[in-house]
Enzyme design. Structure first.
Site, mmCIF file in Angstrom:
data_model
loop_
_atom_site.group_PDB
_atom_site.id
_atom_site.type_symbol
_atom_site.label_atom_id
_atom_site.label_comp_id
_atom_site.label_asym_id
_atom_site.label_seq_id
_atom_site.Cartn_x
_atom_site.Cartn_y
_atom_site.Cartn_z
ATOM 1 N N SER A 184 0.844 -1.209 0.000
ATOM 2 C CA SER A 184 0.000 0.000 0.000
ATOM 3 C C SER A 184 0.870 1.245 0.000
ATOM 4 C CB SER A 184 -0.894 0.014 1.244
ATOM 5 O OG SER A 184 -1.519 1.265 1.431
ATOM 6 N N TYR A 197 -2.521 -1.630 10.244
ATOM 7 C CA TYR A 197 -2.571 -1.950 8.813
ATOM 8 C C TYR A 197 -1.321 -1.426 8.102
ATOM 9 C CZ TYR A 197 -4.131 -1.452 3.920
ATOM 10 O OH TYR A 197 -4.225 -1.486 2.556
#
Length: 293
Positions: A184, A197
């Site tokens: 990400s 995350y």
């Protein structure tokens, strides 16, 4: 393309994983602008979290490029999305490809990953392409909110599963194989509200680089894709209605991306004649955010 800068209707899903069929608008997993050219003909691909979002778009592009495709999903939560994806893959399947397969599993545990890999390998004889894509995320305002059980759950889904799936898939992969890990943009720029995350996504970058060095002598390439804000079920299942309504506006392109805008990066990295000299690298379909490192 895609959201075109428009706001999304306010919406919220109370549980993860989110449901693609319940989203408004439904994420775009395909496009008439995408022109397949048999880049993956004869190849066998396993995509984790392939029932929806980026995973579904990757599966669909792989199938259109000639690959035989298997994907995983979460039973009892993603059943409809999985069946929808399976039907789409059957329609997109190349004449010489085998029927697609959907396998239910909680990939946070080694035994489940072993079972998935063996089921796919037994059905198709081998695995040529592995896409580690399954993920979950939860907002928090401070690290003090993240207790041990939540931390373990997020790490199990987002990075333990990558280790487990790779270690079993390698038994069925040969020279010319490709492993692609979904990380990400948050791994590069950080995210205060998605601390656990973001930490897993940083681990995925390091995992990709280290594994690439480990497998280069075996002729297996390992790369990653680091999407920016993409309209997937993770979004309404993670954020408030107001955050969802304005999702993606913070990037230079001023909009969220769609899964089909990310999937070609995976096709490129999976295709040996497109990316044979690329390993240990990460592609950045992120709407214009400049990252380094």
């Amino acid at each position: 393309m895609a959201s075109g800068g428009d706001q999304f209707p306010p919406q919220r899903q109370e549980r993860q994983p989110g449901k693609e069929h319940a989203m408004d608008p439904t994420p775009q997993f395909s496009s008439t602008d995408y022109k397949p050219s048999n880049k993956l003909q004869g190849r066998v691909a396993l995509v984790t979290g392939g029932d929806s979002g980026i995973g579904r778009a990757v599966c669909h592009c792989f199938a259109r490029e000639g690959a035989t495709v298997a994907f995983t999903y979460v039973k009892g939560r993603e059943d409809k999305d999985a069946q929808d994806a399976l039907q789409m893959l059957k329609q997109a399947k190349a004449p010489d490809a085998k029927d697609p397969m959907a396998v239910a599993a909680d990939l946070g545990f080694d035994e489940n990953c072993r079972r998935v890999v063996n089921e796919v390998a037994n059905a198709y004889g081998r695995i040529d392409i592995l896409v580690n894509n399954a993920a979950e995320q939860h907002e928090c305002s401070t690290v003090e909110e993240i207790d041990e059980s939540r931390l373990e759950r997020v790490f199990r889904t987002n990075i333990f599963s990558y280790f487990f799936t790779v270690r079993h898939a390698l038994k069925h992969m040969k020279e010319g194989g490709s492993i692609i890990n979904t990380t990400s943009v948050n791994a590069y720029k950080g995210n205060a509200k998605l601390l656990d995350y973001t930490s897993t996504k940083g681990a995925i970058v390091a995992f990709t680089r280290g594994l690439a060095l480990q497998l280069v002598d075996r002729g297996i390439r390992v790369n990653g894709v680091a999407p920016g804000p993409i309209w997937t079920p993770l979004i309404p299942a993670s954020f408030t209605e107001e955050e969802t309504r304005n999702f993606g506006k913070q990037v230079p392109m001023k909009r969220a991306g769609q899964p089909i805008e990310v999937a070609p990066s995976f096709v490129f990295l999976a295709c040996n004649h497109c990316s044979s000299y690329i390993t240990g690298q990460v592609l950045h379909p992120n709407g214009g955010t400049i990252v380094n490192g």
